[in-house]
Design an enzyme around this catalytic site. Structure first.
Site, mmCIF file in Angstrom:
data_model
loop_
_atom_site.group_PDB
_atom_site.id
_atom_site.type_symbol
_atom_site.label_atom_id
_atom_site.label_comp_id
_atom_site.label_asym_id
_atom_site.label_seq_id
_atom_site.Cartn_x
_atom_site.Cartn_y
_atom_site.Cartn_z
ATOM 1 N N LYS A 121 0.833 -1.205 0.000
ATOM 2 C CA LYS A 121 0.000 0.000 0.000
ATOM 3 C C LYS A 121 0.869 1.257 0.000
ATOM 4 O O LYS A 121 0.636 2.193 -0.774
ATOM 5 C CB LYS A 121 -0.931 0.000 1.221
ATOM 6 N N ASP A 127 -6.715 1.156 0.941
ATOM 7 C CA ASP A 127 -6.735 1.260 2.400
ATOM 8 C C ASP A 127 -8.127 0.827 2.890
ATOM 9 O O ASP A 127 -8.951 0.340 2.109
ATOM 10 C CB ASP A 127 -6.397 2.692 2.844
#
Ligand code: SF4
Length: 265
Positions: A173, A191
């Site tokens: 991420k 997320d």
């Protein structure tokens, strides 16, 4: 996924949101909340992947509206350069951007480069970020990744997923955010907000953040990929909230397939 507000139990005062719904009902206004169990069931269905799929035309229309509303969406983490962006994203793991932004101005004033961060030292970094969750581990990682940037990348942030993910404290991420924001790559970092929006709406269902990312990369038209991450994150953060999605203010309510939405399709 989000936990809906609890209904009041006999003998116990109802929660604020339930009281508001009851007040609305008494005043003859439309209820703004689905019953909590219905919302929970809707989220369970969405996660199970039974939400209807979007057509390519619907996906195009969704992003056309996001773009019309905000042509160039911005991330909310304060930073000065690719290096401070990388550090800010590492610090934001399991923390809010607002919380990180309270600590980073002082940190980045003292250490805007890897060399200055290493010179500042782990104790001082830890002290400057102690309001952020997991600050001890994060201070260690910030020093270690800064050292690695100096020894292996000449003090620069690498423009390569593998090199980024090899840095301490950097996962997929974080690498996606840095590749997108610092280097303009059409990556989509998933997320908690994007995971919820992808599943809830049916736009990009998936059991893991990686699954949702892959689905988004498959369905989002190329013209919208660069900003898709920020459009979706802002939508999840400010409109499609976990506990009480603001469907009545949602730009894509008619496209959304979530059975728990609080407006008619
Ligand atoms: S209508 Fe909008 S706010 Fe409501 S669940 Fe769907 S995407 Fe989220």
């Amino acid at each position: 996924m989000g936990v809906p507000p609890k209904a009041g139990r006999p003998g116990k005062p109802a929660g604020k949101s339930v009281r508001r719904s009851l007040d609305n009902a008494r005043q003859g206004k439309a209820a703004t909340l689905k019953p909590p169990n219905k919302q929970r069931g809707a989220d369970r269905k969405a996660l199970a992947g039974v939400t209807p799929q979007w057509t390519p035309e619907e996906v195009e229309e969704c992003f056309r509206r996001f773009q019309a509303a905000t042509a160039v969406p911005k991330g909310e983490l304060l930073h000065q350069n690719p290096y401070t962006l990388l550090v800010a994203v590492v610090l934001s793991a399991q923390a809010t951007d607002a919380g990180v932004n309270k600590a980073t101005p002082a940190l980045f004033a003292a250490a805007p480069t890897p060399e200055k961060m290493v010179a500042l030292g782990e104790d001082k970094v830890r002290d400057l970020i102690k309001t952020i969750g997991l600050f001890r581990t994060k201070a260690k990682n910030v020093i270690a990744l800064s050292q690695k940037l100096i020894t292996e990348h000449g003090g620069d942030v690498p423009r390569s997923r593998d090199a980024l993910e090899a840095l301490p404290g950097v996962g997929r991420k974080t690498a996606n955010v840095v590749l997108n924001m610092a280097f303009g790559e059409p990556t989509i970092a998933v997320d908690t907000h994007i995971f919820r929006v992808g599943n809830r709406t049916g736009l990009a269902p998936g059991k893991t953040p990686f699954d949702v990312e892959q689905k988004l990369l498959e369905v989002v038209p190329d013209a919208y990929k660069l900003h898709a991450h920020h459009w979706l994150i802002l939508h999840g953060r400010y409109v499609c909230l976990a506990r009480r999605p603001l469907c009545e203010r949602c730009l894509i309510a008619d496209l959304c397939k979530w059975p728990g939405k609080t407006v008619a399709a």
